[in-house]
Design an enzyme around this catalytic site. Structure first.
Site, mmCIF file in Angstrom:
data_model
loop_
_atom_site.group_PDB
_atom_site.id
_atom_site.type_symbol
_atom_site.label_atom_id
_atom_site.label_comp_id
_atom_site.label_asym_id
_atom_site.label_seq_id
_atom_site.Cartn_x
_atom_site.Cartn_y
_atom_site.Cartn_z
ATOM 1 N N GLN A 347 27.383 10.194 -2.832
ATOM 2 C CA GLN A 347 26.714 9.649 -1.658
ATOM 3 C C GLN A 347 26.118 8.309 -2.034
ATOM 4 O O GLN A 347 25.341 8.222 -2.990
ATOM 5 C CB GLN A 347 25.605 10.589 -1.173
ATOM 6 C CG GLN A 347 24.826 10.066 0.020
ATOM 7 C CD GLN A 347 25.672 10.021 1.287
ATOM 8 O OE1 GLN A 347 26.383 10.972 1.599
ATOM 9 N NE2 GLN A 347 25.602 8.917 2.006
ATOM 10 N N GLY A 349 24.550 4.209 -0.765
ATOM 11 C CA GLY A 349 23.632 3.605 0.185
ATOM 12 C C GLY A 349 24.290 3.303 1.516
ATOM 13 O O GLY A 349 23.621 3.233 2.539
ATOM 14 N N PHE A 350 25.627 3.122 1.522
ATOM 15 C CA PHE A 350 26.315 2.740 2.753
ATOM 16 C C PHE A 350 27.421 3.718 3.122
ATOM 17 O O PHE A 350 28.270 3.410 3.934
ATOM 18 C CB PHE A 350 26.897 1.334 2.614
ATOM 19 C CG PHE A 350 25.873 0.323 2.206
ATOM 20 C CD1 PHE A 350 24.769 0.076 2.996
ATOM 21 C CD2 PHE A 350 25.996 -0.352 1.009
ATOM 22 C CE1 PHE A 350 23.809 -0.840 2.619
ATOM 23 C CE2 PHE A 350 25.045 -1.275 0.624
ATOM 24 C CZ PHE A 350 23.941 -1.521 1.421
ATOM 25 N N SER A 352 29.635 7.808 2.097
ATOM 26 C CA SER A 352 29.935 8.926 1.205
ATOM 27 C C SER A 352 31.279 8.711 0.523
ATOM 28 O O SER A 352 32.144 7.995 1.034
ATOM 29 C CB SER A 352 29.962 10.234 2.010
ATOM 30 O OG SER A 352 28.730 10.426 2.677
ATOM 31 N N VAL A 353 31.448 9.377 -0.630
ATOM 32 C CA VAL A 353 32.685 9.270 -1.396
ATOM 33 C C VAL A 353 33.331 10.647 -1.472
ATOM 34 O O VAL A 353 32.662 11.641 -1.787
ATOM 35 C CB VAL A 353 32.424 8.726 -2.817
ATOM 36 C CG1 VAL A 353 33.739 8.564 -3.576
ATOM 37 C CG2 VAL A 353 31.681 7.392 -2.751
ATOM 38 N N LYS A 367 35.970 6.143 -0.002
ATOM 39 C CA LYS A 367 34.597 5.808 0.397
ATOM 40 C C LYS A 367 34.583 5.590 1.906
ATOM 41 O O LYS A 367 35.221 4.665 2.413
ATOM 42 C CB LYS A 367 34.098 4.564 -0.320
ATOM 43 C CG LYS A 367 32.646 4.199 0.051
ATOM 44 C CD LYS A 367 32.242 2.833 -0.460
ATOM 45 C CE LYS A 367 32.028 2.826 -1.944
ATOM 46 N NZ LYS A 367 31.437 1.521 -2.407
ATOM 47 N N ASP A 464 25.589 -6.475 -8.972
ATOM 48 C CA ASP A 464 25.029 -5.118 -8.913
ATOM 49 C C ASP A 464 25.576 -4.257 -10.044
ATOM 50 O O ASP A 464 25.899 -3.088 -9.846
ATOM 51 C CB ASP A 464 25.332 -4.483 -7.554
ATOM 52 C CG ASP A 464 24.429 -3.283 -7.270
ATOM 53 O OD1 ASP A 464 23.336 -3.207 -7.864
ATOM 54 O OD2 ASP A 464 24.819 -2.418 -6.468
#
Length: 648
Positions: A347, A349-350, A352-353, A367, A464
């Site tokens: 899960q 920030g933008f 789910s996987v 994703k 990131d």
């Protein structure tokens, strides 16, 4: 007469010093070890048994693989057959002796007396057609240039001009021979001894990669060895060497290239003419440039207004011509069993996987971005436009995407071992990460960043990088992932300013948090944090209430207690190597941006235990303002990219 006498004496001295500098051999052993009499050793020895013969019969270069073992051999162009055989076999002997049980080894053998040079490399990953800047050997002359020190400025100008001519000769070579990237030039300088320069690249890479490799070597020599009477730098993809005397027998039939003539116009006159011309040009050019910039500004403003008014039709947007990678939504539904909970593996920030399986049996990671997330749309577009144009074994591979209706989906290769944070920060799984495995992961991440910053057709700042964005494949090889926050730079661009800071606090560089400026050195800082986490086995988050991991490691270093931060599960027999990695990590997280190394330099340091590295200066966020900045950072967590994966 005085100049001639000085040149003669200098040349004589150089010839006497050949015995000190003539035999140049260097080897580097990196990576994990393999057991004696293992299948890896048997396969390596099998490839070694025919390598020298294969190199000579294939034109001077040979690349071979056998069940996960990869071997490369290269000899200088115009080599003597027996000399090449002897050189390769000597390199093999050195590897067996000095790197007897190491998975990765690199030996560069240069012997002036045998009139030959060669390199041999072994690795557990294919390097064919891939630019490899490290590991590298550095062999500067032990003797300093002092005879004509007062003329060093002029000598450097002529030396740089010779570098440019040799680079051009190497990279535009149209030879039909296997060893196409090769150049050996002799330059007769008016006030100095003759200079002999040779450059060569492995023929499997393209000319652009060849040029980047040689430029990296020239830059390293200029920065680290300048003032030495010659020297050489050997990398897996290229060789660079220059001397005041001929070597390897490479210059017997080389045309002499005179140094470029010095300006005949007196300096003051030349400057005045240049200024006059510049003034005339400025009168006409400046108004034109100003009008052009105003026109471009109006066009860009109009474009932004139109986009904000009309929106973007995502169904018709071809994402840089990548529509051929578009997946059918029904296929993705079938592959993930309608995005079932059982297939959910993470899960972010933008979104789910999910794990999925295509009709042909290929496993994929899907994703699914959260609907209506404005930042998710930016992330989606970023990943499609960037990852489809990037290919490197240490970057996650994007297989395709889907944007039907409200759905925005990214399809990746499936990486079975989840992300690094699930190993390094877990008390039990951390035991599986031996030092050799950690070192290999660190080196792999570094190679991925070098590709992003220097070796790809684009220059990309990740912004990131963190442990949860480093995925591990079935063999625990690292793959940098999550390019939603990445930014594309022009090749000549060095820094940029952003309106909003995005990323994950604790991995963000000080100048990014404070001033919103970022560059390749921003990624270097993040890499340094990850490196220190790998060594300590602890997340930077654990240090938030105190100093932060970089500042804590720096204070331990200054106090002479750096060994205290090493993960207790690691073998103390490797403490010297681990301490070197701590040293490199502290150089990456320095507060001063200009003092942080580039990732290509980091690769060199990681790959060699003999290259001297500078002492680190104070780490980022060491001062008293750290706590205040951390508190400010936690207030904007909704703006940060945080993706956590959990294995099933």
């Amino acid at each position: 007469m005085k100049n001639s006498a000085a040149i003669f004496l200098t040349s004589s001295l150089i010839l006497l010093l050949q015995t000190l500098h003539g035999v140049k051999a260097g080897f580097i052993c990196v990576g994990s070890s393999f057991p004696t009499n293992s299948s890896y050793q048997k396969n390596r020895d099998s490839l070694f048994s025919t390598l020298s013969d294969k190199v000579t019969t294939n034109g001077g270069f040979y690349n071979a693989s056998l069940d996960g073992v990869h071997v490369v051999g290269l000899c200088r162009r115009d080599y003597d057959r027996q000399g090449c055989i002897n050189c390769v076999e000597e390199s093999i002997r050195q590897i067996k002796t000095s790197c007897s049980n190491r998975v990765q080894s690199f030996h560069c053998n240069s012997d002036d007396r045998e009139r030959v040079s060669c390199l041999v490399r072994t690795t557990d990953q294919s390097t064919y057609r891939i630019l490899e800047l490290g590991p590298a050997t550095n062999d500067p002359s032990p003797v300093a240039i002092d005879t004509f020190a007062k003329n060093m400025t002029l000598f450097r100008q002529e030396w740089e001009a010779m570098v440019d001519r040799t680079l051009e000769a190497v990279t535009i070579d149209n030879s039909t021979t296997v060893l196409k990237y090769y150049g050996a030039l002799k330059s007769e300088f008016s006030e100095f001894p003759n200079v002999y320069m040779m450059m060569q690249c492995t023929p499997d890479i393209n000319s652009g990669a060849c040029k980047r490799c040689l430029q990296a070597s020239v830059t390293y020599f200029r920065d680290q060895n300048w003032g030495r009477q010659g020297g050489g730098i050997c990398r897996p993809s290229c060789v660079f060497r220059w001397e005041f005397y001929p070597f390897y027998g490479a210059f017997a039939n080389v045309t002499r290239v005179p140094a470029p003539p010095r300006a005949l116009i007196p300096r003051t006159e030349a400057i005045s003419i240049t200024r006059l011309k510049g003034g005339i040009i400025a009168i006409f050019v400046v108004p034109i440039v100003i009008n052009l910039l105003v026109f471009i500004g109006l066009i860009r403003a109009y474009t932004r207004i139109r986009k904000s008014y009309n929106g973007i039709n995502e169904a018709q947007y071809d994402y840089g011509g990548q529509s051929k990678l578009r997946f059918d939504f029904r296929m993705i539904l079938t592959a993930t069993d309608d995005f079932s909970f059982e297939n959910k593996i993470g899960q972010g920030g933008f979104g789910s996987v999910y794990k999925g399986k295509l009709p042909g049996g290929e496993e994929i990671a899907v994703k699914r971005l959260t609907r209506g997330s404005g930042q998710g749309e930016i992330e989606f577009r970023n990943e499609v436009l960037l990852l489809t144009r990037l290919q490197h074994r240490n970057l996650v591979k994007l297989l395709g995407f889907c944007n039907e209706g409200d759905e925005e989906i990214l399809v990746y290769e499936f990486v079975p071992n989840s992300s690094l944070d699930h190993f390094i920060f877990d008390e039990e799984k951390r035991l599986l990460l031996t030092w050799d495995m950690r070192a290999r992961i660190i080196e792999g991440v570094a190679r991925g960043l070098v590709y992003l910053h220097e070796d790809s057709q684009l220059r990309i700042i990740h912004r990131d990088l963190k442990a949860s964005n480093i995925l591990l494949d079935a063999y625990m090889n690292p793959k940098v992932a999550d390019f939603g926050m990445a930014r594309l730079f022009n090749m000549d661009q060095t820094r940029a300013v952003t309106r909003k800071v995005v990323g994950t606090f604790g991995y963000m560089a000080p100048e990014y948090v404070r001033n919103r400026t970022f560059s390749v050195k921003t990624d270097v800082y993040s890499f340094g944090v990850v490196l220190l986490e790998m060594i300590t086995g602890r997340s930077n988050k654990n240090y938030f209430e105190a100093l932060g991991l970089p500042a804590y490691a720096w204070k331990c270093w200054v106090a002479g207690e750096a060994a205290s931060i090493i993960d207790h599960v690691l073998s103390r027999s490797r403490s010297n190597e681990i301490m070197r990695f701590i040293h490199i990590g502290l150089l990456c997280v320095q507060e001063n941006v200009s003092k942080r190394p580039t990732m290509s330099l980091v690769i060199q340091w990681l790959g060699s235990e003999t290259i001297a590295i500078p002492l680190p200066t104070v780490a980022g966020f060491t001062n008293a303002s750290y706590q205040a900045e951390h508190e400010a950072g936690t207030l904007s967590l909704n703006e940060l990219s945080i993706t956590e994966l959990s294995p099933r």
